[in-house]
Design an enzyme around this catalytic site. Structure first.
Site, mmCIF file in Angstrom:
data_model
loop_
_atom_site.group_PDB
_atom_site.id
_atom_site.type_symbol
_atom_site.label_atom_id
_atom_site.label_comp_id
_atom_site.label_asym_id
_atom_site.label_seq_id
_atom_site.Cartn_x
_atom_site.Cartn_y
_atom_site.Cartn_z
ATOM 1 N N SER A 160 6.529 -7.085 6.000
ATOM 2 C CA SER A 160 5.779 -7.818 4.972
ATOM 3 C C SER A 160 5.490 -9.247 5.428
ATOM 4 O O SER A 160 4.372 -9.758 5.272
ATOM 5 C CB SER A 160 6.588 -7.884 3.679
ATOM 6 N N ARG A 210 1.759 -11.221 6.560
ATOM 7 C CA ARG A 210 1.370 -12.465 5.882
ATOM 8 C C ARG A 210 1.271 -13.625 6.866
ATOM 9 O O ARG A 210 0.415 -14.501 6.713
ATOM 10 C CB ARG A 210 2.374 -12.768 4.765
ATOM 11 N N ARG A 239 -4.582 7.058 -0.485
ATOM 12 C CA ARG A 239 -3.818 6.163 -1.378
ATOM 13 C C ARG A 239 -4.741 5.438 -2.366
ATOM 14 O O ARG A 239 -5.885 5.126 -2.046
ATOM 15 C CB ARG A 239 -2.993 5.183 -0.542
ATOM 16 N N GLN A 292 1.821 -5.979 -3.300
ATOM 17 C CA GLN A 292 0.531 -5.895 -2.594
ATOM 18 C C GLN A 292 -0.597 -6.329 -3.509
ATOM 19 O O GLN A 292 -1.492 -7.074 -3.103
ATOM 20 C CB GLN A 292 0.291 -4.467 -2.102
ATOM 21 N N ASP A 310 11.068 0.774 -0.829
ATOM 22 C CA ASP A 310 10.853 1.562 0.395
ATOM 23 C C ASP A 310 12.127 2.262 0.873
ATOM 24 O O ASP A 310 12.104 2.979 1.871
ATOM 25 C CB ASP A 310 10.333 0.647 1.516
HETATM 26 C C1 S3P Z 1 4.773 -4.481 0.416
HETATM 27 C C2 S3P Z 1 4.936 -4.127 -0.896
HETATM 28 C C3 S3P Z 1 5.407 -2.793 -1.335
HETATM 29 C C4 S3P Z 1 6.059 -2.013 -0.196
HETATM 30 C C5 S3P Z 1 5.287 -2.115 1.086
HETATM 31 C C6 S3P Z 1 5.141 -3.574 1.519
HETATM 32 C C7 S3P Z 1 4.270 -5.832 0.741
HETATM 33 O O1 S3P Z 1 4.289 -2.047 -1.795
HETATM 34 O O2 S3P Z 1 6.203 -0.657 -0.547
HETATM 35 O O3 S3P Z 1 5.940 -1.403 2.108
HETATM 36 O O4 S3P Z 1 4.397 -6.270 1.891
HETATM 37 O O5 S3P Z 1 3.733 -6.489 -0.174
HETATM 38 P P1 S3P Z 1 3.761 -2.213 -3.320
HETATM 39 O O6 S3P Z 1 3.438 -3.619 -3.506
HETATM 40 O O7 S3P Z 1 2.540 -1.366 -3.423
HETATM 41 O O8 S3P Z 1 4.895 -1.700 -4.167
#
Ligand code: S3P
Length: 455
Positions: A35, A39, A135, A182, A333
């Protein structure tokens, strides 16, 4: 639009078998947080000047984001292992890409960049592999459309899709209908090139790496707790982002695999160094400790604006628990590997409030439940949960597990194989490269063994 037959390259599908092990030992560092890595590249691309990144995860998902940032006009260079330099174009300075943007398997890359493009008057086409093309994107299409972007997507709001960003985006106040970092991040990224204040309200807190990084890059962003307990995150648009050196900590979602492997495999003791224990990411570790896992949190420190620690893990007899549903966002996750841990526990483990698992890289409730059954575990699956009957350390294994293009399903069941009585095979280990390219090497270094095509 048609679904592409294939996109970002990864090695051909190859099965892999994890062999029962006699105990794992050693000290390891897991790859950089996925993550934070996405970013770091995205914010670097928006800052004026050079952002230096160390510890970047060099997995396929993040490499796809690096390539995308180049196509949008940033200068992105790899300096050495995990060391990258990004020269950004400034907020509002992105260039229209000539080719479609290919995100491979990565929902995070695709959704965050949709936010970024939505705030610029440019058009881009988003493509990905078969898993990503299934998705749901409606969750970002809806708020970004309110901000003035136009989408042309496949039925059901799926990729491939073409997005034309707003010429002058409108600030919105948006309550997230699903707990999703996300979606929150996509809106905040669009808000950067939007005049005025954009607010995202989340009833359940989700990972806050975007907020932390925006602050570090000099944006004005505040978080307030409302009377109902919801968080309101407000960003003032059109800041000048200043480059900021980024040290990416180890990924707790990747660390979960060696940690659970050591807990389950008798005679193990390992140390995993330098992972972030950001409270919005650490739910699995709290859960494993509640189950009786011997996990010592050592050397807690702050690195690059994130809380970081080392973990010492010794094999343990686990007991089943009810996992609180309000913990789901902080371990979203990690449920597949938790379900594997639960199979070895004494008693029943109940997981609920996890409907979101159905729309990850695979339907993770279905994929986990069928993998468990293939290895002799009784599991009850509901629309938003799973109940696993633990076998008090006596897991037969011997199963062949379908991974459905999902890296975390692959690694979870390989972990089962180290501790089960018979080897466990996954049909396709190639997706592991999206998030943990050296998983096999790292586990071998701890004493695990594999056989099969992908080793
Ligand atoms: C993530 C948010 C999560 C996670 C993904 C990474 C992120 O998804 O499952 O592996 O980096 O913001 P969601 O925001 O859809 O729950």
């Amino acid at each position: 639009m048609a679904t592409p037959s294939h996109s970002a390259s990864h090695s051909a599908s190859a099965s892999l078998t994890a062999e029962p092990s006699h105990g794992l030992g050693g000290r390891v560092q897991v790859p950089g947080d996925k993550s934070i890595s996405h970013r770091a590249l995205i914010f670097g691309a928006l800052a004026v000047g050079e952002t230096r990144i160390s510890g970047l995860l060099e997995g396929e998902d993040v490499l796809a984001t690096a390539e995308t940032m180049r196509r949008l006009g940033a200068d992105v260079t790899r300096l050495g292992e995990g060391a990258w330099s990004v020269h950004g174009v400034g907020t509002g300075g992105l260039r229209e890409p000539e080719e479609p943007l290919d995100f491979g398997n990565s929902g995070t890359g695709a959704r965050l960049v949709m936010g970024l493009v939505a705030g610029h008057p440019i058009t881009a086409t988003f493509i990905g592999d078969a898993s990503l093309s299934r998705r749901p994107m409606g969750r970002v299409i809806s708020p970004l459309t309110q901000m003035g972007a136009h989408f042309h997507a496949r039925e059901g709001g799926r990729m491939p899709l073409t997005l034309t960003g707003a010429r002058r985006a409108l600030p919105i106040s948006y309550r997230l209908p699903v707990a999703s970092a996300q979606v929150k991040s996509a809106i905040l990224l669009a808000a950067l090139n939007t005049p005025g204040i954009t607010t995202v309200i989340e009833a359940t807190p989700t990972r806050d790496h975007t907020e932390r990084m925006l602050k570090a890059f000099g944006a004005e962003i505040t978080t307030e707790t409302g009377k109902d307990g919801a968080l309101a995150i407000s960003l003032t648009g059109e800041p000048e982002l200043r480059p900021c050196p980024i040290v990416v900590p180890g990924d707790p979602s990747s660390a979960a695999f060696p940690v659970v492997a050591a807990l389950l495999t008798p005679g193990s003791e390992i140390v995993v160094e330098g992972i972030t224990l950001n409270p919005h990411r650490a739910g699995l570790y709290a859960t494993l400790i509640e189950m009786g896992g011997d996990i010592e949190v050592m050397n807690q420190r702050d690195e690059g604006g994130e809380p970081v620690a080392d973990l010492r893990v010794r094999s343990s007899r686990l007991k089943g628990i009810d996992v609180p549903p309000d913990r789901a966002a902080s371990m979203i996750d990690e449920y597949p590997v938790l379900a594997v841990a639960a199979s070895f526990a004494e008693g029943t483990t109940r997981m609920s409030g996890i409907h979101e698992l159905r729309v990850k890289e695979s339907d993770r409730i279905a994929a986990t439940a069928s993998g468990l059954r293939a290895n002799g575990i009784k599991v009850h699956e509901s629309e938003d949960g799973m109940v696993v009957e633990g076998r008090a350390g006596e897991v037969s294994g011997g199963g062949h597990v379908m991974t459905h293009m999902d890296h975390r399903i692959a690694m979870s069941f390989l972990v089962m194989g180290f501790a089960a009585q018979k080897p466990v095979t996954v049909d396709d280990a190639s997706m592991i490269a999206t998030s943990f390219p050296d998983f096999i090497g790292l586990m071998r270094g701890l004493g695990a063994s594999f056989t099969g095509q992908a080793q």
